[in-house]
Design a protein around this motif. Structure first.
Motif, PDB file in Angstrom:
ATOM      1  N   LEU A   1     114.898  40.427  67.302  1.00 29.38           N
ATOM      2  CA  LEU A   1     113.755  41.315  67.496  1.00 29.38           C
ATOM      3  C   LEU A   1     113.780  42.459  66.482  1.00 29.38           C
ATOM      4  CD1 LEU A   1     111.277  41.642  69.306  1.00 29.38           C
ATOM      5  CD2 LEU A   1     112.638  43.137  70.758  1.00 29.38           C
ATOM      6  N   LEU A   2     114.949  43.014  66.224  1.00 25.20           N
ATOM      7  CA  LEU A   2     115.056  44.061  65.202  1.00 25.20           C
ATOM      8  C   LEU A   2     114.726  43.509  63.821  1.00 25.20           C
ATOM      9  CD1 LEU A   2     118.230  45.978  66.408  1.00 25.20           C
ATOM     10  CD2 LEU A   2     115.879  46.827  66.354  1.00 25.20           C
ATOM     11  N   GLY A   3     115.130  42.274  63.564  1.00 22.80           N
ATOM     12  CA  GLY A   3     114.784  41.644  62.294  1.00 22.80           C
ATOM     13  C   GLY A   3     113.297  41.396  62.158  1.00 22.80           C
ATOM     14  N   SER A   4     112.633  41.095  63.261  1.00 27.99           N
ATOM     15  CA  SER A   4     111.185  40.875  63.198  1.00 27.99           C
ATOM     16  C   SER A   4     110.441  42.181  62.951  1.00 27.99           C
ATOM     17  CB  SER A   4     110.683  40.204  64.470  1.00 27.99           C
ATOM     18  OG  SER A   4     110.730  41.103  65.555  1.00 27.99           O
ATOM     19  N   TYR A   5     111.046  43.310  63.326  1.00 23.45           N
ATOM     20  CA  TYR A   5     110.423  44.605  63.045  1.00 23.45           C
ATOM     21  C   TYR A   5     110.409  44.916  61.552  1.00 23.45           C
ATOM     22  CZ  TYR A   5     110.819  45.668  68.051  1.00 23.45           C
ATOM     23  OH  TYR A   5     110.708  45.648  69.412  1.00 23.45           O
ATOM     24  N   THR A   6     111.299  44.296  60.792  1.00 18.68           N
ATOM     25  CA  THR A   6     111.356  44.552  59.350  1.00 18.68           C
ATOM     26  C   THR A   6     110.416  43.650  58.555  1.00 18.68           C
ATOM     27  OG1 THR A   6     113.164  42.989  59.001  1.00 18.68           O
ATOM     28  CG2 THR A   6     113.771  45.263  59.527  1.00 18.68           C
ATOM     29  N   ALA A   7     109.782  42.689  59.204  1.00 26.54           N
ATOM     30  CA  ALA A   7     108.950  41.715  58.497  1.00 26.54           C
ATOM     31  C   ALA A   7     107.795  42.334  57.710  1.00 26.54           C
ATOM     32  CB  ALA A   7     108.423  40.662  59.463  1.00 26.54           C
ATOM     33  N   PRO A   8     107.071  43.345  58.218  1.00 24.80           N
ATOM     34  CA  PRO A   8     105.972  43.891  57.418  1.00 24.80           C
ATOM     35  C   PRO A   8     106.434  44.638  56.171  1.00 24.80           C
ATOM     36  CG  PRO A   8     105.705  44.500  59.730  1.00 24.80           C
ATOM     37  CD  PRO A   8     107.048  43.878  59.584  1.00 24.80           C
ATOM     38  N   TYR A   9     107.696  45.028  56.129  1.00 22.45           N
ATOM     39  CA  TYR A   9     108.190  45.838  55.019  1.00 22.45           C
ATOM     40  C   TYR A   9     109.021  45.051  54.019  1.00 22.45           C
ATOM     41  CZ  TYR A   9     106.984  49.199  58.594  1.00 22.45           C
ATOM     42  OH  TYR A   9     106.331  49.886  59.568  1.00 22.45           O
ATOM     43  N   THR A  10     109.236  43.782  54.271  1.00 20.75           N
ATOM     44  CA  THR A  10     110.094  42.965  53.424  1.00 20.75           C
ATOM     45  C   THR A  10     109.267  41.920  52.697  1.00 20.75           C
ATOM     46  OG1 THR A  10     111.823  43.235  55.071  1.00 20.75           O
ATOM     47  CG2 THR A  10     112.187  41.573  53.408  1.00 20.75           C
ATOM     48  N   ASP A  11     109.550  41.765  51.407  1.00 21.27           N
ATOM     49  CA  ASP A  11     108.863  40.751  50.611  1.00 21.27           C
ATOM     50  C   ASP A  11     109.419  39.374  50.960  1.00 21.27           C
ATOM     51  OD1 ASP A  11     107.400  39.412  48.718  1.00 21.27           O
ATOM     52  OD2 ASP A  11     108.638  40.036  47.022  1.00 21.27           O
ATOM     53  N   PRO A  12     108.577  38.428  51.381  1.00 19.71           N
ATOM     54  CA  PRO A  12     109.092  37.111  51.766  1.00 19.71           C
ATOM     55  C   PRO A  12     109.682  36.326  50.602  1.00 19.71           C
ATOM     56  CG  PRO A  12     106.726  37.264  52.218  1.00 19.71           C
ATOM     57  CD  PRO A  12     107.165  38.559  51.647  1.00 19.71           C
ATOM     58  N   ASN A  13     109.328  36.681  49.383  1.00 17.17           N
ATOM     59  CA  ASN A  13     109.928  36.010  48.236  1.00 17.17           C
ATOM     60  C   ASN A  13     111.359  36.466  48.009  1.00 17.17           C
ATOM     61  OD1 ASN A  13     107.617  34.545  47.630  1.00 17.17           O
ATOM     62  ND2 ASN A  13     106.765  36.239  46.456  1.00 17.17           N
ATOM     63  N   VAL A  14     111.704  37.631  48.510  1.00 13.79           N
ATOM     64  CA  VAL A  14     113.043  38.167  48.325  1.00 13.79           C
ATOM     65  C   VAL A  14     113.952  37.792  49.487  1.00 13.79           C
ATOM     66  CG1 VAL A  14     114.370  40.298  48.081  1.00 13.79           C
ATOM     67  CG2 VAL A  14     112.174  40.085  46.949  1.00 13.79           C
ATOM     68  N   PHE A  15     113.445  37.950  50.723  1.00 15.55           N
ATOM     69  CA  PHE A  15     114.260  37.690  51.907  1.00 15.55           C
ATOM     70  C   PHE A  15     113.431  36.910  52.923  1.00 15.55           C
ATOM     71  CE2 PHE A  15     116.501  39.093  55.834  1.00 15.55           C
ATOM     72  CZ  PHE A  15     117.750  38.575  55.505  1.00 15.55           C
ATOM     73  N   VAL A  16     113.624  35.610  52.957  1.00 17.17           N
ATOM     74  CA  VAL A  16     112.814  34.718  53.781  1.00 17.17           C
ATOM     75  C   VAL A  16     113.066  34.875  55.287  1.00 17.17           C
ATOM     76  CG1 VAL A  16     112.287  32.290  54.248  1.00 17.17           C
ATOM     77  CG2 VAL A  16     112.579  33.072  51.912  1.00 17.17           C
ATOM     78  N   PRO A  17     114.309  35.060  55.748  1.00 15.41           N
ATOM     79  CA  PRO A  17     114.529  35.128  57.206  1.00 15.41           C
ATOM     80  C   PRO A  17     113.739  36.235  57.902  1.00 15.41           C
ATOM     81  CG  PRO A  17     116.611  34.787  56.099  1.00 15.41           C
ATOM     82  CD  PRO A  17     115.591  35.047  55.032  1.00 15.41           C
ATOM     83  N   SER A  18     113.512  37.333  57.232  1.00 20.06           N
ATOM     84  CA  SER A  18     112.747  38.407  57.851  1.00 20.06           C
ATOM     85  C   SER A  18     111.316  37.971  58.143  1.00 20.06           C
ATOM     86  CB  SER A  18     112.747  39.634  56.943  1.00 20.06           C
ATOM     87  OG  SER A  18     111.955  40.646  57.491  1.00 20.06           O
ATOM     88  N   SER A  19     110.698  37.250  57.220  1.00 25.23           N
ATOM     89  CA  SER A  19     109.327  36.793  57.463  1.00 25.23           C
ATOM     90  C   SER A  19     109.287  35.731  58.561  1.00 25.23           C
ATOM     91  CB  SER A  19     108.713  36.260  56.176  1.00 25.23           C
ATOM     92  OG  SER A  19     109.437  35.143  55.704  1.00 25.23           O
TER      93      SER A  19
END
Length: 123
Positions: A20-38
């Motif tokens: 759940l904490l990782g899903s909170y970072t999804a809007p701020y993380t580039d999916p090309n850089v870090f896929v698990p967050s997206s």
């Protein structure tokens, strides 16, 4: 036996809280850089439901882990508002007029197969 079940639920709770904490970072993380967050961002609804169920379990067991789960869910309140629209104000609706205008001029006599009626100049 109760301690083993609590240990298993504690490990599941820690994994669900981390997700759940990782899903909170999804809007701020580039999916090309870090896929698990997206990917965790896509699973936000399921992680929220799992954490709510785990919160109820820990609340029923009267353990302090319920407070931790509640704090993590509460930390994501802005995300909860964007996903589920919890605003109480009403939006005024106005009638919008839409006008569509089409000039059907056969490509402005591009191929000169018509009688040259001056459609391009008239427009």
């Amino acid at each position: 036996m109760g301690r083993v079940i609590d240990l298993i639920f504690r490990l599941v709770t820690i994994a669900a809280l981390g997700g759940l904490l990782g899903s909170y970072t999804a809007p701020y993380t580039d999916p090309n850089v870090f896929v698990p967050s997206s990917l965790l961002g896509l699973a936000y609804h399921y992680l929220l439901i799992a954490n709510l169920l785990l919160f109820l379990y820990w609340l029923f067991r009267r353990k302090k882990m319920a407070i931790v789960v509640l704090v993590v869910i509460g930390a994501g309140y802005p995300f909860l508002r964007t996903y589920y629209g919890l605003n109480a104000r009403e939006v005024e609706t106005e009638a919008h007029d839409l006008s569509v205008l089409s000039y059907n001029v056969r490509q402005m006599s591009l191929y000169r197969d018509s009688e040259g009626n001056g459609a391009a100049e008239g427009i």
